[in-house]
Design a protein around this motif. Structure first.
Motif, PDB file in Angstrom:
ATOM      1  N   LYS A  49       0.843  -1.192   0.000  1.00  0.00           N
ATOM      2  CA  LYS A  49       0.000   0.000   0.000  1.00  0.00           C
ATOM      3  C   LYS A  49       0.882   1.246   0.000  1.00  0.00           C
ATOM      4  O   LYS A  49       1.894   1.288   0.703  1.00  0.00           O
ATOM      5  CB  LYS A  49      -0.878  -0.008   1.259  1.00  0.00           C
ATOM      6  CG  LYS A  49      -1.956   1.051   1.231  1.00  0.00           C
ATOM      7  CD  LYS A  49      -2.941   0.886   2.378  1.00  0.00           C
ATOM      8  CE  LYS A  49      -3.758   2.142   2.477  1.00  0.00           C
ATOM      9  NZ  LYS A  49      -5.138   2.040   2.296  1.00  0.00           N
ATOM     10  N   ALA A  50       0.498   2.243  -0.795  1.00  0.00           N
ATOM     11  CA  ALA A  50       1.190   3.533  -0.776  1.00  0.00           C
ATOM     12  C   ALA A  50       0.126   4.613  -0.727  1.00  0.00           C
ATOM     13  O   ALA A  50      -0.761   4.642  -1.586  1.00  0.00           O
ATOM     14  CB  ALA A  50       2.050   3.686  -2.025  1.00  0.00           C
ATOM     15  N   VAL A  51       0.186   5.452   0.296  1.00  0.00           N
ATOM     16  CA  VAL A  51      -0.798   6.525   0.434  1.00  0.00           C
ATOM     17  C   VAL A  51      -0.120   7.848   0.108  1.00  0.00           C
ATOM     18  O   VAL A  51       0.899   8.194   0.736  1.00  0.00           O
ATOM     19  CB  VAL A  51      -1.368   6.589   1.876  1.00  0.00           C
ATOM     20  CG1 VAL A  51      -2.407   7.700   1.984  1.00  0.00           C
ATOM     21  CG2 VAL A  51      -1.962   5.250   2.268  1.00  0.00           C
ATOM     22  N   HIS A  52      -0.671   8.581  -0.871  1.00  0.00           N
ATOM     23  CA  HIS A  52      -0.120   9.903  -1.179  1.00  0.00           C
ATOM     24  C   HIS A  52      -0.729  10.904  -0.197  1.00  0.00           C
ATOM     25  O   HIS A  52      -1.929  11.175  -0.245  1.00  0.00           O
ATOM     26  CB  HIS A  52      -0.432  10.275  -2.637  1.00  0.00           C
ATOM     27  CG  HIS A  52       0.328  11.480  -3.070  1.00  0.00           C
ATOM     28  ND1 HIS A  52       0.002  12.228  -4.160  1.00  0.00           N
ATOM     29  CD2 HIS A  52       1.416  12.085  -2.533  1.00  0.00           C
ATOM     30  CE1 HIS A  52       0.844  13.240  -4.283  1.00  0.00           C
ATOM     31  NE2 HIS A  52       1.718  13.166  -3.307  1.00  0.00           N
ATOM     32  N   CYS A  53       0.109  11.425   0.700  1.00  0.00           N
ATOM     33  CA  CYS A  53      -0.390  12.229   1.834  1.00  0.00           C
ATOM     34  C   CYS A  53      -0.361  13.724   1.560  1.00  0.00           C
ATOM     35  O   CYS A  53      -0.728  14.510   2.434  1.00  0.00           O
ATOM     36  CB  CYS A  53       0.450  11.945   3.077  1.00  0.00           C
ATOM     37  SG  CYS A  53       0.409  10.222   3.591  1.00  0.00           S
ATOM     38  N   GLY A  54       0.108  14.146   0.359  1.00  0.00           N
ATOM     39  CA  GLY A  54       0.128  15.571   0.051  1.00  0.00           C
ATOM     40  C   GLY A  54       1.533  16.059  -0.214  1.00  0.00           C
ATOM     41  O   GLY A  54       2.365  15.327  -0.759  1.00  0.00           O
ATOM     42  N   ALA A  55       1.805  17.300   0.210  1.00  0.00           N
ATOM     43  CA  ALA A  55       3.054  17.980  -0.142  1.00  0.00           C
ATOM     44  C   ALA A  55       4.272  17.359   0.552  1.00  0.00           C
ATOM     45  O   ALA A  55       4.135  16.535   1.471  1.00  0.00           O
ATOM     46  CB  ALA A  55       2.936  19.451   0.232  1.00  0.00           C
ATOM     47  N   SER A  56       5.454  17.792   0.138  1.00  0.00           N
ATOM     48  CA  SER A  56       6.712  17.287   0.706  1.00  0.00           C
ATOM     49  C   SER A  56       6.707  17.391   2.222  1.00  0.00           C
ATOM     50  O   SER A  56       6.309  18.419   2.780  1.00  0.00           O
ATOM     51  CB  SER A  56       7.882  18.103   0.170  1.00  0.00           C
ATOM     52  OG  SER A  56       7.988  17.919  -1.213  1.00  0.00           O
ATOM     53  N   GLY A  57       7.161  16.335   2.885  1.00  0.00           N
ATOM     54  CA  GLY A  57       7.215  16.296   4.352  1.00  0.00           C
ATOM     55  C   GLY A  57       5.994  15.617   4.957  1.00  0.00           C
ATOM     56  O   GLY A  57       6.040  15.152   6.093  1.00  0.00           O
ATOM     57  N   ASN A  58       4.907  15.529   4.172  1.00  0.00           N
ATOM     58  CA  ASN A  58       3.673  14.966   4.740  1.00  0.00           C
ATOM     59  C   ASN A  58       3.763  13.462   4.982  1.00  0.00           C
ATOM     60  O   ASN A  58       3.049  12.929   5.839  1.00  0.00           O
ATOM     61  CB  ASN A  58       2.472  15.268   3.837  1.00  0.00           C
ATOM     62  CG  ASN A  58       2.018  16.705   3.961  1.00  0.00           C
ATOM     63  OD1 ASN A  58       2.735  17.535   4.521  1.00  0.00           O
ATOM     64  ND2 ASN A  58       0.859  17.014   3.452  1.00  0.00           N
ATOM     65  N   GLY A  59       4.637  12.771   4.233  1.00  0.00           N
ATOM     66  CA  GLY A  59       4.852  11.350   4.495  1.00  0.00           C
ATOM     67  C   GLY A  59       5.463  11.176   5.883  1.00  0.00           C
ATOM     68  O   GLY A  59       5.003  10.359   6.690  1.00  0.00           O
ATOM     69  N   GLN A  60       6.484  11.993   6.168  1.00  0.00           N
ATOM     70  CA  GLN A  60       7.127  11.920   7.503  1.00  0.00           C
ATOM     71  C   GLN A  60       6.135  12.330   8.586  1.00  0.00           C
ATOM     72  O   GLN A  60       6.130  11.757   9.682  1.00  0.00           O
ATOM     73  CB  GLN A  60       8.359  12.839   7.562  1.00  0.00           C
ATOM     74  CG  GLN A  60       9.466  12.486   6.576  1.00  0.00           C
ATOM     75  CD  GLN A  60      10.105  11.129   6.819  1.00  0.00           C
ATOM     76  OE1 GLN A  60       9.918  10.506   7.869  1.00  0.00           O
ATOM     77  NE2 GLN A  60      10.873  10.657   5.860  1.00  0.00           N
TER      78      GLN A  60
END
Ligand code: NAD
Length: 290
Positions: free
Chosen positions: A148-159
């Motif tokens: 699974k890969a969730v695109h969480c938005g702008a840079s830094g949002n994954g962290q």
């Protein structure tokens, strides 16, 4: 795709090996370790990155990531993707994304959950921040390395997603362990405690899937003398990152702060180093309030 892979440790090596098995051409580099089977060895991080469509980094912390990024971004092709899967602080992730942009490189922060077992089995979850265009390019690689890969938005949002999730996890583990010890002291059997809570409003992933009490619930590190699993040291790292972010963003996180301090004591002053993070339960046993 032509892929550079930098940082071939416990997580990076099996991730790179899985990509190689699917026919991607991988140039790997690690400061100390050799490359896994199917991966070609590069002489430096820059050499691994040169000419690659995607460069993946899987490194210990934000300072190392920034140093490696300074080496690789200038040699990467315009329009290539830097995919960082390390767990680092949000500020470092956003800094590296800005540097990438200056070099015409698309950048994603994509920390993972699932641990070394998930890395080997190709069942990681990726939490991803950065431009959609880069996410679309990396998607086939996420499909190989994870489920699974969730695109969480702008840079830094994954962290951001990773440290918020793990702050909940750390707090929940502590709450579950202290409740088990209270139950012990009140004469409530652990299997009864599990039966009730796992089907009542106190249920959680910790209680239901990763129960910290040995012999109760599904098999978990508690049943293996608290061998990790997910080491208390790594939980401490993530809780420290969440507190750094909370400080920078002026967010009031009293439970996260308490959890960070308890795991710090457990790892640095007690016997928690190298044990699973659920070994908080034996830590609470035998203690009183004083
Ligand atoms: P690791 O220490 O096993 O691997 C990191 C590797 O990076 C090492 O082999 C090291 O030699 C290499 N390295 C360090 N500096 C380098 C440099 N300048 N150039 C090239 N290589 C360099 O760590 P790991 O367990 O693989 O974890 C990697 C990242 O994944 C960390 O950010 C960690 O927090 C995160 N993570 C780990 C787990 C886990 O269960 N191990 C789970 C989720 C996330």
């Amino acid at each position: 795709m032509k892929i550079g892979f930098i940082g071939l440790g416990n997580m990076g090596a099996p991730m790179a090996a899985n990509l190689a098995k699917e026919g991607h051409e991988i140039n790997g580099f690690d400061l100390v370790l050799d490359v896994p089977e199917g991966v070609q060895k590069a002489a430096s991080a820059a050499e691994a990155a040169r000419g690659a469509d995607v460069v993946i980094t899987m490194l210990p912390n934000g300072d190392i990531l920034k140093a490696v990024a300074a080496e690789i971004l200038p040699v990467m092709e315009s329009g290539a993707v830097h995919l960082d899967c390390s767990t680092v602080d949000v500020d470092s992730a956003r800094f590296v994304a800005q540097e990438a942009e200056k070099n015409g490189v698309l950048s994603l922060d994509a920390p993972v959950s699932g641990g070394t077992g998930g890395a080997m089995a190709g069942t990681l979850t990726f939490m991803v921040g950065g431009p959609s265009q880069a996410f679309d390019i990396a998607k086939p690689l996420f499909d190989i390395m994870g489920q699974k890969a969730v695109h969480c938005g702008a840079s830094g949002n994954g962290q951001a997603a990773k440290i918020c999730n793990n702050m909940i996890l750390g707090v929940t583990m502590i709450a579950t362990c202290e409740a088990f010890v209270l139950a012990d002291k009140l004469g409530l059997a652990r299997d009864k405690m599990f039966d009730v809570v796992s089907t009542s409003s106190g249920y959680s992933w910790v209680m239901n899937a990763y129960c910290p009490a040995p012999g109760v619930g599904p098999k978990s590190p508690a049943d293996n003398d608290y061998q990790p699993g997910f080491a208390a040291d790594l939980m401490l790292k993530d809780l420290k990152l969440s507190q750094m972010a909370a400080q920078a963003a002026d967010a009031d996180t009293p439970m996260g702060q308490q959890a960070a301090e308890l795991y710090r004591k457990f790892v640095e002053d007690e016997d928690g180093k190298g044990r699973d993070f659920s070994a908080m339960l034996p830590r609470f046993e035998g203690r009183g309030r004083g």
